[in-house]
Design a protein around this motif. Structure first.
Motif, PDB file in Angstrom:
ATOM      1  N   GLY A 130       0.880  -1.636  -0.211  1.00 31.45           N
ATOM      2  CA  GLY A 130       0.018   0.014   0.010  1.00 31.45           C
ATOM      3  C   GLY A 130       0.870   1.626  -0.067  1.00 31.45           C
ATOM      4  O   GLY A 130       0.690   1.723  -0.798  1.00 31.45           O
ATOM      5  N   ASN A 131       1.562   1.459   0.601  1.00 30.61           N
ATOM      6  CA  ASN A 131       2.898   2.630   1.133  1.00 30.61           C
ATOM      7  C   ASN A 131       4.082   2.715  -0.280  1.00 30.61           C
ATOM      8  O   ASN A 131       3.747   4.096  -0.915  1.00 30.61           O
ATOM      9  N   SER A 132       4.068   1.681  -1.058  1.00 30.97           N
ATOM     10  CA  SER A 132       5.237   1.297  -1.834  1.00 30.97           C
ATOM     11  C   SER A 132       4.379   2.383  -3.126  1.00 30.97           C
ATOM     12  O   SER A 132       4.502   2.485  -3.950  1.00 30.97           O
ATOM     13  N   LEU A 133       2.943   1.606  -3.028  1.00 32.19           N
ATOM     14  CA  LEU A 133       1.957   2.477  -4.202  1.00 32.19           C
ATOM     15  C   LEU A 133       2.048   3.684  -4.271  1.00 32.19           C
ATOM     16  O   LEU A 133       2.041   4.345  -5.862  1.00 32.19           O
ATOM     17  N   ILE A 134       0.772   4.523  -2.460  1.00 35.15           N
ATOM     18  CA  ILE A 134       0.894   5.649  -2.896  1.00 35.15           C
ATOM     19  C   ILE A 134       2.944   5.954  -3.548  1.00 35.15           C
ATOM     20  O   ILE A 134       2.677   7.301  -3.807  1.00 35.15           O
ATOM     21  N   LEU A 135       3.702   6.065  -3.299  1.00 31.25           N
ATOM     22  CA  LEU A 135       5.086   6.523  -3.382  1.00 31.25           C
ATOM     23  C   LEU A 135       5.173   6.282  -5.171  1.00 31.25           C
ATOM     24  O   LEU A 135       5.477   7.628  -5.211  1.00 31.25           O
ATOM     25  N   TRP A 136       4.676   5.262  -5.543  1.00 34.77           N
ATOM     26  CA  TRP A 136       4.793   5.177  -6.676  1.00 34.77           C
ATOM     27  C   TRP A 136       3.914   6.123  -7.545  1.00 34.77           C
ATOM     28  O   TRP A 136       4.202   6.990  -8.539  1.00 34.77           O
ATOM     29  N   VAL A 137       2.496   6.007  -6.736  1.00 35.63           N
ATOM     30  CA  VAL A 137       1.349   7.307  -7.532  1.00 35.63           C
ATOM     31  C   VAL A 137       1.643   8.260  -7.751  1.00 35.63           C
ATOM     32  O   VAL A 137       2.349   9.211  -8.854  1.00 35.63           O
ATOM     33  N   VAL A 138       2.900   8.604  -6.815  1.00 34.37           N
ATOM     34  CA  VAL A 138       2.824  10.103  -6.737  1.00 34.37           C
ATOM     35  C   VAL A 138       4.321  10.974  -7.542  1.00 34.37           C
ATOM     36  O   VAL A 138       4.043  12.063  -8.092  1.00 34.37           O
ATOM     37  N   ARG A 139       4.783   9.031  -7.633  1.00 38.94           N
ATOM     38  CA  ARG A 139       6.418   9.675  -8.192  1.00 38.94           C
ATOM     39  C   ARG A 139       6.004   9.716  -9.244  1.00 38.94           C
ATOM     40  O   ARG A 139       6.336  11.040 -10.389  1.00 38.94           O
ATOM     41  N   SER A 140       4.912   9.123  -9.844  1.00 40.65           N
ATOM     42  CA  SER A 140       4.514   8.934 -11.637  1.00 40.65           C
ATOM     43  C   SER A 140       3.524   9.825 -11.878  1.00 40.65           C
ATOM     44  O   SER A 140       4.150   9.989 -13.218  1.00 40.65           O
TER      45      SER A 140
END
Length: 319
Positions: free
Chosen positions: A40-50
């Motif tokens: 979940g937290n990795s996905l949040i980071l990826w979404v914000v970055r991408s």
């Protein structure tokens, strides 16, 4: 009797009381929680970055929250899973002290991040036209750096002070990971300084942050009530719901746990451990879920990830 410092090489951790015979089964939901936290937290980071449209202060703060949640999960993971999966309860003293540092440091960081997110909501609702000029990328980066430096600086003395203490023959801890008050109680020496230091850290971080968050929301509610339109009132308050959930989930268990550690005399052994699990294990799992559900931009980006044909993200501010 107390052992010499050279022999104080191990502590012994404790699983959830009364469930010793089913620890292997308990490890299954715990593993699921850690996997959910990581994903979940990795996905949040990826979404914000991408997603370029999410390169805004509110999402940078959300990324900081995700990073601290990952750090908190990583800090408790090694000892929790070794107890429940392998039945291995012994932990080296130096490893225990390192875990104390990381657990409490990431906990303090998360408290500070939640405070900055409250400030972000306050600025967005109180002064929406000045939001971009007040919370510039430089100021957001400065806030992030200040959170990291201050948290590390406050917690560096904790393991150093504990390492100098002599410990009694009974070195059985009451949690599945090492915590400062828990280890301090096992010392066969005067721990008034350690106790005062621990209380100072709690009051100057979680205590002060919680008070400032309450004050921020007092000002937010004052601003919202001054808005004539009921629809605008609800829309403004709706942007704060996920943050309020995160704040309650994070602050209530440690406040109760701190009081129990210092003043509890006839409390069931399972109570502080349950509160500890609620504080250290559940926020990293539920924060990504709450923010995905309540944050339109994140939710739409997730839908685009799994349904590539959907339209892009509209620019709508709000947690």
């Amino acid at each position: 009797m107390s052992d010499s410092n050279s022999n104080d090489t191990f502590f012994f951790l404790t699983g959830f009381p009364g469930l010793e015979t089913v620890h292997t089964w308990v490890s299954i939901p715990l593993c699921a929680m850690y996997v959910a936290s990581l994903a979940g937290n990795s996905l949040i980071l990826w979404v914000v970055r991408s997603e370029p449209t999410l390169h805004q202060p509110m999402y940078y703060f959300l990324s900081m929250l995700a990073l601290t949640d990952l750090g908190l999960s990583a800090s408790t993971l090694p000892t929790v899973l070794t107890i429940y999966m392998l039945g291995f309860r012994q932990v080296a003293k130096d490893v225990c002290l390192a875990q104390i540092f990381f657990i409490h440091t990431f906990s303090v960081m998360e408290s500070s991040v939640l405070l900055t997110m409250a400030f972000d909501r306050f600025v967005a609702i109180r002064s929406p036209l000045r939001y971009g000029t007040i919370l510039t990328n430089t100021r957001v980066a400065t806030l992030g750096l200040a959170i990291v430096v201050s948290s590390i600086g406050l917690l560096v003395p904790a393991p150093i002070m504990l390492k100098k203490l002599p410990y009694c023959q009974n070195r059985l801890l009451s949690h599945s990971y090492c915590l400062h008050p828990d280890v301090m109680k096992l010392a066969c020496a005067n721990t008034h300084i350690n106790s005062a230091y621990g209380l100072f850290v709690v009051l100057s971080t979680l205590g002060l942050d919680s008070v400032l968050i309450v004050l921020s929301y007092g000002l937010i509610f004052q601003t919202v009530l001054s808005i004539a339109s009921k629809g605008e009132n609800l829309k403004a308050l709706n942007t704060c719901v996920s943050h309020i959930c995160a704040v309650l989930l994070f602050y209530i268990p440690p406040i109760a746990m701190s009081m129990i550690h210092r003043f509890g005399k006839r409390i069931s052994p399972s109570t502080p451990m349950l509160l500890s699990y609620l504080h250290y294990l559940t926020p990293p799992v539920f924060n990504p879920v709450v923010y995905t559900i309540k944050t339109k931009e994140i939710r739409l980006r997730m839908l685009r990830l799994f349904q590539p044909g959907r339209s892009g993200i509209r620019d709508v501010h709000g947690y």
